[in-house]
Design an enzyme around this catalytic site. Structure first.
Site: not given
Length: 417
Positions: A397, A126, A320
Site C-alpha cells: 500500500e 480496489d 479486447y
C-alpha cells in the site's frame, strides 16, 4: 540508477522538467495516504463482479462528496464519471480507475480480506479506485492551476465485460463538454518493485480473442474404428497444426499466441465419440496480425478435419483490441515519473505483455498511455511474489501514494495554464 529510456533508436537521456507545480505532489499524495488506504480496504473487503457494482459505486460517490466535481452515474453500468473544471478554460484530460473484482476465493490472511465468498480483488482494482479518488482530492486543491478539465473515469466491468466501451457509449470522453485529448490509466503489478512506474511506446498489451472448435465425425465401437469417423485424432492434430500456423504464417516481430486450453470428447473407454471440442485463446499485438489469425485459423481447422473425413465448425469471439500507447504520451509518463518520483522509480518496459485490457478502447480514440505501478510487498523478491489474479496476491500500500502523485502530475502537465 536508471536515468535513461531505451527506445528502438537507442538510449535517450531524460530531459529536465522543472515545473514548480509538480514539486511537492508526492508529499501531498502521502498526506492523503490514510484516506487512500481506508478506501482501498473498504473496497477490498466488499468486492463486486462485472458491470453492476452498487456498493462500490456508493463508496466512490461518498469519498468524492464535498469536492468541486460534477458527478454522473452510469445508466448501463454502475460507473461514476466526475469532472473537475479548472480555473481557466482549456482541453480535457481523462484519468481511469477500474473497479470490478474477480471470481476467486481469497487466501491472503489480511485483516481486511474479502467478506464475499468466491469474490476477491485479485487484480488490484480496489487500489486503482482508491488512487483515483485521492487524485481527485489532490487535484481539487490545485483547481486554479488547471487550464481545462479533468475527467475521472471510475469504470466497472474491466474483467472481460467491456466496461470501458459501455462508458464510452455513454459519453465519458465528452463528459467535460469538449473531447478528451489525453488519457492515462495506471495498473498495479505485484511482480514489480514497489513504487516503480513502467510503460513503453506502442503496443503495451495484447488483443484477446477466444475460439471454440467442434470436430464432427461419426461414432462407433472403439474396437472397430474403421466403421466410424473418429474425431479425436483430428482434434489432436489440430493442436499441433495451429502451433505450426503461428510459426509459419505470423511475422515473429508482430507476434501471436494461439493456445488450446480445453479439449473434451467421449464418455467411456470403448466408444468412439461423434464429436470433439477444443477451446482456447488468441493473443495478438496488431490489427493486421489479429485479422490474419482470424482468417487462417478456420482454414487450418477445416483442412485438417477434411483430411480425417470430419466436419469442423469454428467460432471466434472477439475480445479486447490491443492496448497501444501514444509514443508522445508514454514518453511523457516516464519523464513525469522521473521528476515526481525520482529516476530510481522509472524503468521502460522492454516488451509488451500478452494480457489484455479494455482501456484499449479509450486509447483507440484518444492519445494516451497505460502504465504499470510496482507494488511488490517489502522484503519479497518480485520474481517470487504471488502475481495478479492469484488468490494470494498482496500489494504494498505504500506504493499507492506514487500512483496518486502520477495521476495528478499527468493532469497538471496536460493542462498547463
Amino acid at each position: 540508477m536508471r536515468a535513461s529510456i531505451e527506445y528502438m533508436t537507442g538510449p535517450t537521456e531524460l530531459p529536465s522538467l522543472p515545473d514548480a507545480r509538480l514539486a511537492g505532489l508526492l508529499e501531498e499524495a502521502r498526506a492523503l495516504q490514510p484516506r487512500t488506504v481506508a478506501l482501498r480496504r473498504e473496497l477490498h473487503q466488499h468486492p463486486e463482479l462485472g458491470l453492476t457494482l452498487p456498493r462500490t459505486q456508493e463508496a466512490v460517490v461518498a469519498e468524492l462528496e464535498g469536492l468541486p466535481l460534477e458527478i454522473t452515474r452510469g445508466t448501463t453500468t454502475t460507473s461514476v464519471t466526475a469532472v473537475l473544471r479548472g480555473g481557466k478554460p482549456g482541453p480535457a484530460v481523462l484519468l481511469r480507475g477500474d473497479m470490478d473484482a474477480l471470481p476467486l476465493t481469497e487466501d491472503t490472511g489480511v485483516e481486511f480480506a474479502s467478506d464475499v465468498p468466491g469474490v476477491m480483488h485479485a487484480c488490484g482494482h480496489d487500489t486503482h479506485v482508491a488512487m483515483l479518488a485521492s487524485a481527485a482530492r489532490l487535484l481539487s486543491s490545485h483547481v486554479e492551476e488547471l487550464a481545462g478539465s479533468v475527467v475521472f473515469m471510475f469504470q466497472p466491468g474491466e474483467e472481460g465485460h467491456h466496461g470501458a466501451r459501455h462508458m464510452i457509449h455513454e459519453g465519458v470522453l465528452d463528459a467535460a463538454g469538449t473531447r478528451v485529448e489525453r488519457a492515462l490509466a495506471l495498473h498495479v503489478h505485484a511482480n514489480l518493485p514497489s513504487g516503480l512506474v513502467t510503460t513503453r511506446t506502442g503496443p503495451v498489451m495484447a488483443a484477446a480473442d477466444t475460439f471454440d472448435i467442434r470436430v464432427v465425425g461419426s461414432g462407433g465401437h472403439a474396437s472397430m474404428p474403421y466403421n466410424a469417423v473418429d474425431p479425436i485424432p483430428a482434434a489432436a492434430e489440430l493442436v499441433g497444426a495451429l502451433q505450426t500456423m503461428v510459426t509459419r504464417r505470423i511475422d515473429v516481430f508482430d507476434p501471436a499466441v494461439v493456445s488450446v486450453t480445453r479439449i473434451a470428447a467421449g464418455t467411456t473407454s470403448n466408444v468412439i465419440p461423434e464429436s470433439a471440442e477444443l477451446s482456447g485463446t488468441i493473443r495478438t499485438m496488431s490489427a493486421r496480425t489479429r485479422a490474419l489469425v482470424h482468417e487462417e485459423l478456420p482454414k487450418v481447422c477445416e483442412n485438417v478435419g477434411a483430411a480425417h473425413g470430419c466436419q469442423v465448425l469454428t467460432d471466434i469471439e472477439p475480445g479486447y483490441p490491443p492496448t497501444v500507447n501514444s509514443p508522445e504520451q508514454a514518453a511523457r509518463v516516464l519523464q513525469l515519473a522521473a521528476e515526481v518520483l525520482g529516476a530510481d522509480n522509472v524503468e521502460p518496459m522492454p516488451a509488451p505483455i500478452m494480457g489484455a485490457e479494455d482501456f484499449s478502447y479509450v486509447l483507440q480514440r484518444v492519445p494516451g498511455a497505460f502504465a504499470f505501478l510496482g507494488t511488490c510487498p517489502s522484503g519479497t523478491d518480485p520474481a517470487q511474489a504471488a502475481a495478479n489474479h492469484s488468490n494470494r496476491v498482496h500489494y504494498d500500500e505504500a506504493a499507492l501514494a506514487n500512483g496518486v502523485a502520477m495521476y495528478a502530475a499527468f493532469a497538471l502537465d496536460a493542462l498547463r495554464g
